[in-house]
Design a protein around this motif. Structure first.
Motif, short mmCIF file in Angstrom:
data_model
loop_
_atom_site.label_atom_id
_atom_site.label_comp_id
_atom_site.label_asym_id
_atom_site.label_seq_id
_atom_site.Cartn_x
_atom_site.Cartn_y
_atom_site.Cartn_z
N PHE A 1 0.85 -1.19 0.23
CA PHE A 1 0.09 0.15 0.00
C PHE A 1 0.91 1.14 0.06
O PHE A 1 1.89 1.17 0.50
CB PHE A 1 -0.92 0.12 1.19
N TYR B 1 0.14 5.12 1.38
CA TYR B 1 -0.85 6.09 1.82
C TYR B 1 -0.24 7.36 1.76
O TYR B 1 1.24 7.60 1.65
CB TYR B 1 -1.19 5.76 3.29
N PHE C 1 3.37 7.32 3.05
CA PHE C 1 3.89 6.10 3.80
C PHE C 1 3.48 4.79 3.09
O PHE C 1 2.41 4.66 2.29
CB PHE C 1 3.20 5.93 5.14
N GLY D 1 -3.99 -7.06 5.39
CA GLY D 1 -4.01 -6.39 6.60
C GLY D 1 -4.85 -6.23 7.52
O GLY D 1 -5.23 -5.56 8.18
N GLY E 1 -3.74 -5.50 10.85
CA GLY E 1 -2.81 -4.70 11.00
C GLY E 1 -1.86 -4.40 9.80
O GLY E 1 -1.24 -5.48 9.33
N LEU E 2 -1.30 -3.32 9.48
CA LEU E 2 -0.29 -2.94 8.39
C LEU E 2 1.02 -2.53 9.16
O LEU E 2 0.91 -2.23 10.16
CB LEU E 2 -0.84 -1.89 7.73
N PHE F 1 4.16 -0.16 8.66
CA PHE F 1 4.55 0.89 7.84
C PHE F 1 5.95 1.50 7.92
O PHE F 1 6.92 0.91 8.85
CB PHE F 1 3.78 2.33 8.34
N GLY F 2 6.43 2.06 6.86
CA GLY F 2 7.59 2.58 6.60
C GLY F 2 7.66 3.85 7.47
O GLY F 2 6.49 4.19 7.92
N LYS F 3 8.78 4.40 7.65
CA LYS F 3 8.77 5.74 8.38
C LYS F 3 8.56 6.86 7.89
O LYS F 3 8.12 8.01 8.46
CB LYS F 3 10.43 5.92 9.05
#
Lengths: 110, 117
Positions: B34, B36, B90, B101, B104-105, B107-109
């Motif tokens: 994904f 975002y 993100f 997901g 939950g996903l 995420f990168g920073k």
């Protein structure tokens, strides 16, 4: 449109207080999530829920608990707030493959 | 455990120029991927997602992303950026077995995109 609402946009609490963050979704989703977002760390999963009264720990559950008494509502609880819990808290609900996020609550613990 | 790396913390691009934001993931099976976007003071909005099929995915606002399994990458691109694209981006990965997901996903920073006039 799916709507995920969070009870407060900004919240200021004192160390040791019990804090409730509320999240409501209007699309009858089974899965709901709480993340915290910190600069340079991205989003990290705190807890999630598959259904009413069901909960699962995410990556950083320490210091938090959750409650899901009704399908549309998922609450995050800080039993005794600490300064290191100052953060942006994001709630989400999901269909398979798509998470819908609320606007976030910026919590400051003094 | 799955992980996501966004190597660029900040990127500055001139308005009208092309954009590529990098994302590398680590996941043992087929990932759900994904992108975002978070505009200042706003929640996260889904730009696009990849589950299977065509590795070039089209999203909203003129964005696209290409899944490259051999490079474990899912880079986001836009041919011509607008000032309104300034935001935090993100990349995220979800587990296949969870329906993309549902548990939950990860995420990168994030990458902070700055648009120069």
């Amino acid at each position: 449109d799916v709507k995920v609402t969070q009870s407060s946009r900004y919240l200021v609490k004192r160390t040791g207080e019990k804090v409730f963050l509320e999240c409501v979704q209007d699309m009858d989703h089974e899965n709901m999530f709480w993340y915290r977002q910190d600069p340079g760390l991205g989003l990290r999963l705190i807890y999630f829920s598959y259904d009413v009264k069901m909960k699962e720990k995410g990556d950083i559950p320490e210091g938090y608990s959750v409650s899901r008494e009704k399908k549309e509502r998922f609450s995050l609880i800080l039993e005794s707030a600490s300064t290191n819990q100052t953060s942006m808290y994001l709630c989400a609900s999901s269909l398979p493959g798509h998470q819908f996020f609320g606007p976030g609550t910026r919590l400051t613990v003094l | 455990a799955q992980s996501v790396t966004q190597p660029d913390i900040h990127i500055t691009v001139s308005e009208g120029a092309s954009l590529e934001l990098r994302c590398n993931y680590s996941y043992g099976a087929t990932p759900y991927l994904f992108w975002y976007v978070q505009s200042p003071g706003q929640g996260l909005q889904l730009l696009l997602k990849y589950f299977s099929g065509d590795t070039l995915v089209q999203g909203i606002k003129g964005f696209e992303a290409e899944f490259k399994r051999s490079q474990s990458s899912f880079n986001l691109r836009k041919p011509s950026v607008h000032w309104s694209d300034a935001a935090e981006y993100f990349c995220a990965v979800g587990a296949e077995g969870s329906g993309g997901g549902a548990d939950g996903l990860t995420f990168g920073k994030g990458t902070h995109l700055i648009i120069q006039p």
